[in-house]
Design an enzyme around this catalytic site. Structure first.
Site, short mmCIF file in Angstrom:
data_model
loop_
_atom_site.label_atom_id
_atom_site.label_comp_id
_atom_site.label_asym_id
_atom_site.label_seq_id
_atom_site.Cartn_x
_atom_site.Cartn_y
_atom_site.Cartn_z
N HIS A 184 3.27 1.49 4.28
CA HIS A 184 3.95 2.79 4.16
C HIS A 184 2.95 3.85 3.70
CE1 HIS A 184 8.07 4.69 2.74
NE2 HIS A 184 7.61 5.23 3.85
N HIS B 236 5.94 -8.31 0.73
CA HIS B 236 6.64 -7.17 0.13
C HIS B 236 5.63 -6.07 -0.23
CE1 HIS B 236 9.92 -5.34 -2.34
NE2 HIS B 236 8.88 -4.84 -2.99
N GLU B 237 4.61 -6.44 -0.98
CA GLU B 237 3.63 -5.44 -1.42
C GLU B 237 2.85 -4.89 -0.22
OE1 GLU B 237 4.15 -4.30 -4.18
OE2 GLU B 237 5.30 -5.96 -5.00
N HIS C 285 4.80 -2.10 1.29
CA HIS C 285 4.56 -0.83 0.57
C HIS C 285 3.21 -0.26 0.99
CE1 HIS C 285 7.95 -0.71 -2.15
NE2 HIS C 285 7.66 -1.85 -2.73
ZN ZN Z 1 8.85 -3.05 -4.06
#
Ligand code: ZN
Length: 683
Positions: free
Chosen positions: A473, A466-467, A470
């Site tokens: 991105h 998940h991290e 990010h």
């Molecule tokens: Zn998040």
């Protein structure tokens, strides 16, 4: 002596930062920026040059503040905290003043209306448009009485929000129950018993103390065999800060809720919006409250039958096990946990041996290499904030794209949870060079013990992905204006798209083969365990879905349909929403809204739906990979080019459509949650 925070460094000099230098450095940078802003506004440079100057000022400030704020979170000390708390109000005052700067607003207006504007790049125009939007939303365009009223409302709303969370906190702390022996807490796992024991000791008591702190509350609801105890704890928890329950009326948030809603409504109207939901959506990807309502109601319509079935199954299970005639609110988690264990027998602890941290990390890097054609390698780095921290470089065909720091393990003086934060933004400097992006990735995994490597649960593996999503991105952006580069300027309800998207590879057999390997034998996750893990993923997903929809719809309608006189009845609206979507009605004394801090003391007002919205986007984006191959490099390249590379430089819906070829649809979300049938599965 020189102050390292004032020197230009690409890699922050973490170890050389002395807390005593923080406030002087920030004070000086803010003074420099104010002086420079006055100069610029006296004779604003034409075209983009003005924005470029503002961006350079902001970047210099960020480059000094980012390592301080980071270290305050991960290697906290009294000196750092004092420095951080000393600088924070200076920064808040600076940004408030900046957002209220009428001359600056007019300079942006002049730029937007000038002949230069059409010649700006798409991303540059987006920066200008966002700035104008944010100036308007901050009330800078208001005049006279309206401006004054705006200030009064803002001030009062901020007080109300603080009071709301103080009431929740006080009500949470006010209640506890000490039980004489462990037998009264039969069913609780050893770790929860130890925590209850410790909580009693802290008070100088013998026995076991149950509180309304979430871990304690959750442990009782999930595991305590004593139904009367569950009822008592539930009642205290569900009536916090309200007119009901053991502390009825003592920290009652209901009047605060009414005043908050009235003022939000007035504020939205002052700024030219019909209601607060429209104001909130002005900075979001969703186009209108009607669109969000349709989205939520459609999901509810499709999920409710399954939720009803799950609820019926749970009732039958409780009846069979304990002869329960009817499930009460305090029975749901308890029987759900028993049923889940009976069905799937999969424990996170058992999975740890298959996920040594280095194996997972190596597998993650292989996955993003196959998807996006990038290579990740560790870089030698000195002067980091802690020996556990590492620096990595991302490159493609020998060209460096960016860097990230990884700080994976829990330790004292480190904030809990996991997050990605921006260290450096990718941007074109005033001198014309390209500043590469740098990110911090922070997790709190169990550290290695002795010679044994750190072993992660599958949940922790998912958190890492998940991290990292990010992080990609931020790091794979191709934008050159800091205001919309990477995650900057991305709409609130779209920012979780890349992060939730990357989690999918933790659930794919082919992905799991790359990230798992038994710590002793190296053997990948056995198929039998994998199947149980996959089946347990969707346990009661229908009930979880409708619960989230209930919160989302309540929040949306409350802010869209609010009427000042006679004022909207909050309790009645909540009950109406429950009637529409829930499969279970909580007892009449339940005052959930009185502790709904997300919307009354956080940033989620008329935005709670964002959780589901981003989940839908990520599921639908991943569905294209399911259609074209989960490791299809062409699909990966498209996702990178349309979503990751563009960051906040375009409207989030336009980016999604560019990648998917159409607007988002809920099918994949429902299928992944097991609510509609898996592709190709037999009935
Ligand atoms: Zn998040």
């Amino acid at each position: 002596m020189t102050n390292p925070l004032l020197e230009p460094h690409f890699f922050p000099p973490f170890a050389a930062i002395d807390a005593a230098q923080v406030v002087p450095a920030i004070t000086q940078l803010l003074a420099d920026n104010r002086r420079r802003l006055t100069e610029l506004l006296a004779d604003p440079p034409a075209g983009w040059a003005l924005v470029a100057e503002l961006e350079a000022m902001e970047d210099r400030l960020n480059n000094a503040w980012s390592p301080v704020s980071h270290m305050n979170a991960v290697v906290n000390s009294d000196a750092l905290r004092e420095a951080y708390n000393g600088a924070q109000p200076l920064l808040t005052a600076y940004y408030t003043e900046y957002g209220q700067n009428r001359a600056l607003f007019e300079a942006f207006q002049a730029l937007a209306g000038s002949a230069d504007y059409p010649g700006l790049s798409v991303e540059q125009r987006q920066v200008v448009d966002n700035a104008l939007r944010d100036f308007r939303l901050s009330g800078v365009a208001l005049e006279g009485e309206a401006k004054q009223r705006y200030g009064v409302i803002r001030q009062r709303l901020s007080e109300l929000s603080t009071r709301f969370s103080e009431n929740v906190l006080d009500a949470t702390h006010a209640w506890s129950k000490t039980l004489p022996d462990a037998a009264a807490l039969a069913g609780l796992p050893d770790s929860a018993l130890a925590a209850a024991r410790q909580a009693a000791e802290k008070q100088g008591d013998s026995g076991y103390r149950v509180t309304l702190e979430f871990p304690s509350y959750l442990a009782v609801m999930t595991h305590a065999e004593d139904r009367t105890l569950r009822e008592e704890v539930y009642t205290a928890f569900a009536t916090r800060a309200s007119d009901q329950g053991p502390h009825a009326g003592q920290w009652d948030n209901r009047a605060l809720i009414d005043e908050t809603l009235a003022l939000r409504h007035e504020l939205a109207q002052l700024l030219g919006f019909g209601d607060y939901a429209a104001y909130s959506l002005a900075t979001k990807m969703a186009e209108s409250a009607a669109q969000v309502e349709d989205f939520l109601r459609d999901l509810a319509r499709r999920s409710r039958p399954m939720a009803q079935q799950e609820y019926a199954e749970l009732g039958a299970f409780a009846c069979q096990r304990d002869g329960l005639a009817e499930l009460a609110a305090w029975d749901l988690s308890f029987y759900a946990e028993l049923l889940k264990q009976q069905r799937y027998q999969v424990s996170q602890e058992q999975l740890r041996a298959y996920f040594p941290a280095n194996r997972v990390l190596g597998g993650l890097f292989r996955i993003v290499e196959r998807l996006f054609g990038i290579q990740v390698s560790e870089q030698a780095a000195e002067g980091l904030w802690h020996p556990d921290a590492r620096l990595y470089r991302i490159e493609q065909d020998g060209a460096t794209l960016g860097y990230f720091y990884l700080d994976p393990y829990a330790r004292a003086h480190k904030r809990g949870g996991a997050w990605m934060d921006v260290c450096r933004a990718r941007r074109r400097t005033l001198e014309g060079t390209l500043q590469l992006p740098v990110a911090y990735l922070v997790c709190n995994f169990n550290p290695p013990v002795g010679a044994q490597p750190a072993l992660l649960t599958h949940t922790e593996v998912t958190t890492l992905f998940h991290e990292f999503g990010h992080g990609l991105h931020h790091l794979l952006t191709e934008v050159e204006s800091a205001g919309v580069s990477g995650i900057a300027g991305v709409a609130w309800d779209a920012v979780e798209l890349p992060s939730q998207f990357l989690e999918n590879w933790c659930w794919e057999p082919e992905g799991l083969a790359l990230i798992s390997g038994h710590v002793d034998s190296g053997e990948p996750l056995p198929d039998e365990l994998l199947q149980r893990l996959l089946r347990a993923r969707n346990f009661q997903s229908g009930m979880m879905m409708v619960r989230q929809l209930e919160f989302s719809l309540f929040d949306l309608l409350l802010h869209r349909d609010y009427q000042p006189s006679p004022a909207t009845d909050v309790q009645a609206l909540l009950e109406r929403v429950r009637g529409d979507v829930a499969v279970f009605s909580p007892p009449a004394f339940n005052r959930f809204q009185c502790s709904f801090s997300h919307i009354f003391a956080g940033g989620y007002a008329a935005g709670y739906y964002s959780y589901k919205w981003a989940e839908l986007l990520s599921a639908d984006a991943f569905a294209r990979f399911e259609e074209e191959g989960v490791f299809n490099p062409a699909t990966g390249a498209a996702f990178r080019a349309e979503i990751l590379a563009k960051g906040g430089s375009r409207d989030a819906m336009a980016l999604f459509v560019a990648f998917r070829g159409r607007k988002p649809r809920p099918d994949a979300l429902l299928r992944h949650a097991g609510i509609t049938r898996q592709q190709g599965a037999t009935p």
